[in-house]
Structure formats: C-alpha cells, structure tokens
Design a protein around this motif. Structure first.
Motif, PDB file in Angstrom:
ATOM      1  N   ASP A 598       0.850  -1.193   0.000  1.00  0.00           N
ATOM      2  CA  ASP A 598       0.000   0.000   0.000  1.00  0.00           C
ATOM      3  C   ASP A 598       0.890   1.248   0.000  1.00  0.00           C
ATOM      4  OD1 ASP A 598      -1.853   2.005   0.341  1.00  0.00           O
ATOM      5  OD2 ASP A 598      -3.084   0.866   1.740  1.00  0.00           O
ATOM      6  N   PRO A 599       0.967   1.978  -1.095  1.00  0.00           N
ATOM      7  CA  PRO A 599       1.844   3.163  -1.138  1.00  0.00           C
ATOM      8  C   PRO A 599       1.383   4.281  -0.215  1.00  0.00           C
ATOM      9  CG  PRO A 599       0.481   3.008  -3.113  1.00  0.00           C
ATOM     10  CD  PRO A 599       0.284   1.729  -2.375  1.00  0.00           C
ATOM     11  N   ILE A 600       0.079   4.348   0.077  1.00  0.00           N
ATOM     12  CA  ILE A 600      -0.416   5.408   0.961  1.00  0.00           C
ATOM     13  C   ILE A 600       0.116   5.206   2.379  1.00  0.00           C
ATOM     14  CG2 ILE A 600      -2.482   6.442   1.953  1.00  0.00           C
ATOM     15  CD1 ILE A 600      -3.980   5.742  -0.570  1.00  0.00           C
ATOM     16  N   ILE A 601       0.039   3.957   2.872  1.00  0.00           N
ATOM     17  CA  ILE A 601       0.568   3.670   4.212  1.00  0.00           C
ATOM     18  C   ILE A 601       2.078   3.881   4.228  1.00  0.00           C
ATOM     19  CG2 ILE A 601       0.883   1.855   5.935  1.00  0.00           C
ATOM     20  CD1 ILE A 601      -1.772   0.723   5.138  1.00  0.00           C
ATOM     21  N   ARG A 602       2.759   3.525   3.152  1.00  0.00           N
ATOM     22  CA  ARG A 602       4.205   3.718   3.098  1.00  0.00           C
ATOM     23  C   ARG A 602       4.562   5.200   3.170  1.00  0.00           C
ATOM     24  NH1 ARG A 602       4.985   0.956  -1.051  1.00  0.00           N
ATOM     25  NH2 ARG A 602       5.023   2.582  -2.633  1.00  0.00           N
ATOM     26  N   VAL A 605       4.066   6.456   6.772  1.00  0.00           N
ATOM     27  CA  VAL A 605       5.157   6.032   7.654  1.00  0.00           C
ATOM     28  C   VAL A 605       6.397   6.873   7.418  1.00  0.00           C
ATOM     29  CG1 VAL A 605       6.709   4.122   8.212  1.00  0.00           C
ATOM     30  CG2 VAL A 605       4.281   3.691   7.905  1.00  0.00           C
ATOM     31  N   GLU A 606       6.698   7.160   6.133  1.00  0.00           N
ATOM     32  CA  GLU A 606       7.899   7.946   5.830  1.00  0.00           C
ATOM     33  C   GLU A 606       7.760   9.393   6.276  1.00  0.00           C
ATOM     34  OE1 GLU A 606       8.471   7.479   1.685  1.00  0.00           O
ATOM     35  OE2 GLU A 606       9.168   5.392   1.812  1.00  0.00           O
ATOM     36  N   ILE A 607       6.561   9.972   6.134  1.00  0.00           N
ATOM     37  CA  ILE A 607       6.385  11.393   6.452  1.00  0.00           C
ATOM     38  C   ILE A 607       6.288  11.610   7.959  1.00  0.00           C
ATOM     39  CG2 ILE A 607       4.817  13.361   6.216  1.00  0.00           C
ATOM     40  CD1 ILE A 607       4.103  12.300   3.437  1.00  0.00           C
ATOM     41  N   PHE A 608       5.456  10.793   8.634  1.00  0.00           N
ATOM     42  CA  PHE A 608       5.199  11.007  10.050  1.00  0.00           C
ATOM     43  C   PHE A 608       6.130  10.221  10.956  1.00  0.00           C
ATOM     44  CE2 PHE A 608       1.138  11.910   7.977  1.00  0.00           C
ATOM     45  CZ  PHE A 608       0.864  13.161   8.506  1.00  0.00           C
ATOM     46  N   GLY A 609       6.901   9.291  10.405  1.00  0.00           N
ATOM     47  CA  GLY A 609       7.769   8.487  11.252  1.00  0.00           C
ATOM     48  C   GLY A 609       6.981   7.564  12.164  1.00  0.00           C
TER      49      GLY A 609
END
Length: 614
Positions: A598-602, A605-609
């Motif tokens: 799922d690219p949205i979840i990825r 995770v990358e933006i908000f840590g």
C-alpha cells in the motif's frame, strides 16, 4: 509537653453527628431512626479509610446510651455498655463465642448494649457462621455495628441481616475547611495553597489530612510555608509542573532534562511525579471550558493559572499526553532502568508535534494530491492537443499530395512510373535516402524545393512518400492505433475448469485492490484453491479469522470473480491445518508487508515516522 500531647487525629475526633464531615446521608438517617425509635439491631458501615466509619459507630453508641461528652471516644470501650472488638486480631471462632456470651449479659446502666466490630471482613468463614444466629435474633438490648473497608469479602448471609451504609470520600474543599478551622484553633499560620496540597495528598481521608497537618507542624513550626511543606511531604508542587509544561510548549529538551535531573536529585519519586503530572494535564484539559472549572481542585489563583496555560495546548494534544503518561506508569513498574524510561516519556511530550501542525501537514498533503491530479489531467489534455496537431499536419500533407497530383502530365507520368517500380517486390527497388546521395537532414532542407517545382526532386520525393505509404499499408494496416488501447477480452472455455480459474486468479486478486480493504486482499492472497464442483469453488484459509472475513464479504467477492471468469460461483470456505514447518509472520513483518503493498501507508510512515506499538 510530650507526655500530654495528643495527635490531631485523636484530639479532634468528632463526638456528635454534627461534627462528622461529609457523611450527612448517614447521620441524618440514624438521627431520624433515633427520634422515631426505629433503630435496627445491626448496622454495616462501609467505605474507604479515614472517612469516619468507626467515629460514626462511637457517636451512635454515645447518643443512644446518653453518655456525656466529657468521656472521650476512646474511653467508651471501658464502659460496660459498649464493647469494641478488632476483627483483624480476633477473627477466630473462639473470639465469636466469647462475643456471644457477652451478648447475653444485659447493660448495667442505660438502654442498649452496643457491640462495635471493626474490620469485620477479617473474620474467618467459621467465625461468620458462628455469629449468624445471634446476629439474626439478638436480645432486645443488643445492637451490632460492623465497620469494613472491603464489604465484598463479607458473606452474603451477613449482609442480608444488617442495614448497610456506604460512606463516601471527603472532598478537597471540605477537608480544607476543616483544616482551616483546626489551624485557627491551634494558632497555626498556613496559606491557602498549602491547605490544598495537604487536602489533595490525603486523597479523600480526613484522618490522613490531620496526620499530614501534624507532620507539617512538626517540620515547619507554627508558620507553615508552601515551599517548606512541599519539602516536608515530598510533594511535587504545581510550580514545577507548570515549569515543565513551559518546556513542552517551547520544545526545550535541554531545559526539560535539567528539570528532570533536579527532581531526581531532590529525591522525588518517579511514580509520584507522573501521578502529579497526570492530574496537572487533567486540570489543563478541564480549564479549556470555563463553566467546568469547578472540577479543578485547587485555589482560585491556581485555577486562573490553569486557564492561562490551557490556551497554549489543544484538547487533542492534552489527551495524547495523558495517554503517553498513562502507558508510562504501567511500563515503569517492570522497567529495569526506571530513570531512562522516565526521561524518554517526558522527552516524548516535549518533542510531540502539535495537532495544528499535523492538520497543516495533512492539508498540504491534500493540496499536493490535488495538484498532482491537475498535473495528470493537464498531461492528458496536452496529449490530446498533440494528437489533434498531428491530425492537422496529416491533413495538410494529404492536401499537398492532392495538389501535387494535379501537376502537369509529365510529372504525373513520372509518379505513376515510380509507383509501378515500387510495386516490384524486389527489395533493391525500394528507395533509400543514402542511395540517392542524400542524408535525412538534406531532405529536411530540400523539402522547400519541392514547393517551388524542382522537377528532378519531385519524382524522387514522391517516390519516397508513396513507398512509405505503401509499406505502412501492406505491413501495418491491421495494427490498432497506439492512442486507443482496448481491453483484452477473456476467452471463457465452454466448460469452466479449476485450471482456468487458477490462471485468472492473479488477475482477480489485482482487481480487488481499491475496492476492498487491504487486510482482506492480503487474506485472499493466502487462500488456496482446492477444487471446483458444480457451481461451488472450494477455498481453504489458513486461520479462522481469515475465514470469517471472507465469509462476510463472500457475495461481493463472488461478483468480482464473475467479472474475471465469466461465471457466478459460490464459495465453500474451510480452514486448513497449519503447516508446522511454516513460521508465523510477526506483527512487524506483517506491517512491513502492508507498507510494501500500500503506497499510501508507506508514505504516511515515511512522512510522520510512524511506529508500530506492540
């Protein structure tokens, strides 16, 4: 002096119903029962420590036997008409037998003989059973009063034979009023903030509050100051808590670590500090609503300070902080390094992003998503305009060819001869720019000469144009335009087979993305195809949870499968036995797999840590 001194808890023990604090529902009931001569033969006083259960029993015994107030409450046990027994140390059957023998003896002077049993829940089961008959049918002169902090441990057969009264905790304001009156009587100078500190530390027990007051007087003398009181009781003051919230507001980690180190050096308990911080955050949350400020147990000056500080944080931020502190209190009990865990917890609060910033970031993501959608639409529009321009150019070239066909007959004959030569199947007759001694750049430059009627180049260029058209027609006339792709039709066999469904299964799984939850898609990837019998497709899931998910969405999944195989099939789902050789996927591995799919979840995770709490 020391030989005659009595603790405040003993000196100021109430001797009448009016002196008992915050238990009016019990006092009024008993006073009315005495007036109406409707006293019960057994009472049960329940409630937390220090709220007046034993005191109420002594006041009741004093009142019904009309004992003078000159006799101290602790001396009532020395009279023949009042018998006090501590069930914590007298909990055997023999002790109850002795009590039963005492019940038979009538009062020497007075109307009633009162038996006060403290901590009655400590009696053994055999002792309770020995007391049952006497408790149910006592003599007319006997009254039993039981006091306990744990009524659930008392046998139901005992509870059914008594009148039960539940005592409530004493509020902070009522304790403050009582302490203020005692301070005046004892000629003690104490400020309002210190009274609230003692009252909150007592946790609803007036007896504990009097004990803390005694301790403060012993430490500070006749004048009790706020700072000295905090040091004496080892209580974290509100000033320290407001100072820490300033660190959280400014995201000042260095100052926060320094404050933590100072607290630990001064000997403050970590759990006590977290308890105080939890109450502090709760008060800040309430202070957002001025109408609810009465729920904050503090002085008026401190309440105003709560209102000012609450403006710096939103309620969502305060709730997140309360959640972090609550989890830390649980983790600290089992932590091998409590100080490190304590520092990490407070640093989380300092570095935590505010809700307003997160809202702005989400709004930015939405704007970025919107702009990216506009960019895609613009690209599509640009491609459409480019195609229209190509069609226009093609129409223009077609018109030029038509004009050239109207040239003199000589040129027309030359063109026809060239066409005949092109029809020759031998490849050496095909025109190539290199054979005529021209490069592609020369053609680009000399196309202008065609328009001014150069006869030598007219035949050659027309020959090339015709050759290209003929070659395109003969080799690619059946090709479909690249700009209009068509969906490949599914060739469904006359008889549907399991092999055909297995071939179409990857396409079916791909079609589930976007229309169904990601978790359901992951479970469908783990499903095994067993067999096809009639109109039923037998599937096998690896766990009961997956079977339940597929069962709930079976109708929609069957309709989706029909689009891929052309027939409506009914699912027959079972749970297979797990293979012992397969290692179960951990939560973190499963979370990583979801990120990859799922690219949205990825991106989140990358933006908000984001981290997985487990």
């Amino acid at each position: 002096m020391s030989n005659t001194y009595r603790a405040l808890t003993r000196k100021y023990r109430p001797t009448s119903f009016d002196d008992i604090v915050s238990q009016d529902h019990v006092s009024n009931t008993i006073k009315n029962a005495i007036k109406q001569n409707r006293l019960s033969h057994a009472y049960m006083f329940c409630g937390p420590r220090g709220v007046g259960k034993t005191t109420m029993a002594r006041v009741l015994a004093r009142t019904i036997n009309e004992i003078d107030t000159s006799i101290d409450g602790e001396s009532l046990n020395q009279t023949l008409n009042i018998v006090e027994m501590d069930a914590a140390s007298n909990n055997k059957v023999d002790d109850v037998h002795h009590l039963r023998e005492s019940v038979r003896i009538p009062p020497q002077n007075g109307r009633y003989k009162v038996f006060i049993v403290d901590e009655v829940h400590m009696l053994s089961k055999a002792a309770f059973n020995a007391l049952l008959k006497t408790l149910e049918e006592p003599p007319e002169h006997a009254i039993f009063i039981f006091a306990t902090t744990e009524p659930h441990k008392v046998l139901p057969t005992i509870l059914s034979r008594v009148q039960r009264f539940d005592f409530k905790r004493i509020s902070v304001d009522e304790i403050v009023q009582r302490l203020r009156k005692i301070a005046i009587d004892e000629d003690i100078s104490i400020d309002e903030e210190s009274l609230h500190v003692i009252a909150k530390k007592a946790d609803g027990a007036l007896r504990d509050a009097l004990g803390l007051m005694d301790q403060a007087i012993a430490f500070c003398g006749d004048t009790i100051t706020h700072n000295e009181l905090l040091q004496a009781l080892n209580v974290v003051g509100t000033d320290r808590l407001f100072e820490f919230m300033d660190c959280v507001k400014e995201h000042d980690a260095d100052r926060g670590l320094e404050l933590i180190n100072t607290l630990l050096q001064e000997g403050y308990d970590i759990q006590e500090y977290l308890i105080g911080l939890t109450e502090h955050l709760r008060n800040l949350y309430i202070a957002h609503e001025t109408s609810k400020l009465y729920l904050v147990e503090a002085s008026e000056e401190t309440k105003k300070r709560y209102q000012q500080t609450a403006k710096d944080f939103s309620r969502d931020d305060l709730m997140r902080m309360l959640h972090i502190i609550s989890e830390a209190q649980i983790k600290l009990k089992d932590a091998s390094q409590p100080r490190i865990q304590f520092e990490i917890t407070l640093l989380k609060l300092i570095h935590m992003e505010r809700s307003e910033q997160l809202s702005e970031l989400l709004a930015g993501l939405q704007e970025l998503k919107k702009n990216s959608g506009n960019f895609v639409n613009a690209s599509r529009n640009g491609s459409t305009r480019k195609t229209e321009q190509q069609e226009t150019v093609a129409e223009s070239e077609k018109g030029q060819i038509q004009e050239r066909s109207d040239e003199p007959e000589k040129t027309k004959a030359s063109v026809e001869n060239s066409a005949q030569e092109i029809e020759d199947p031998e490849p050496e007759e095909e025109f190539e720019p290199e054979e005529a001694g021209y490069e592609e750049e020369d053609f680009e430059e000399e196309e202008d000469d065609f328009d001014i009627g150069a006869p030598a180049l007219t035949t050659s260029l027309t020959k090339k144009s015709r050759a290209a058209q003929m070659k395109s027609f003969t080799n690619g006339s059946q090709e479909k335009p690249s700009g209009s792709p068509q969906k490949e039709e599914i060739k469904v066999p006359e008889k549907l087979t399991l092999e055909f469904i297995q071939e179409q299964w990857p396409v079916y799984l791909e079609s589930l993305k976007g229309d169904f939850p990601m978790l359901l898609h992951l479970q469908m990837e783990r499903v095994k195809l067993l067999k096809l019998k009639g109109g039923e497709l037998y599937l096998e899931c690896d766990n009961q949870f997956a079977k339940k998910m597929v069962d709930e969405q079976a109708m929609d999944l069957q309709k989706k499968l029909k689009e891929c195989v052309g027939s409506m099939l009914r699912f027959n789902i079972s749970v297979g036995t797990p293979d012992p050789s397969d290692k179960p996927m951990s939560v973190y591995e499963r979370f990583k797999q979801i990120q990859q799919k799922d690219p949205i979840i990825r991106d989140i995770v990358e933006i908000f840590g984001a981290e997985l709490e487990y």
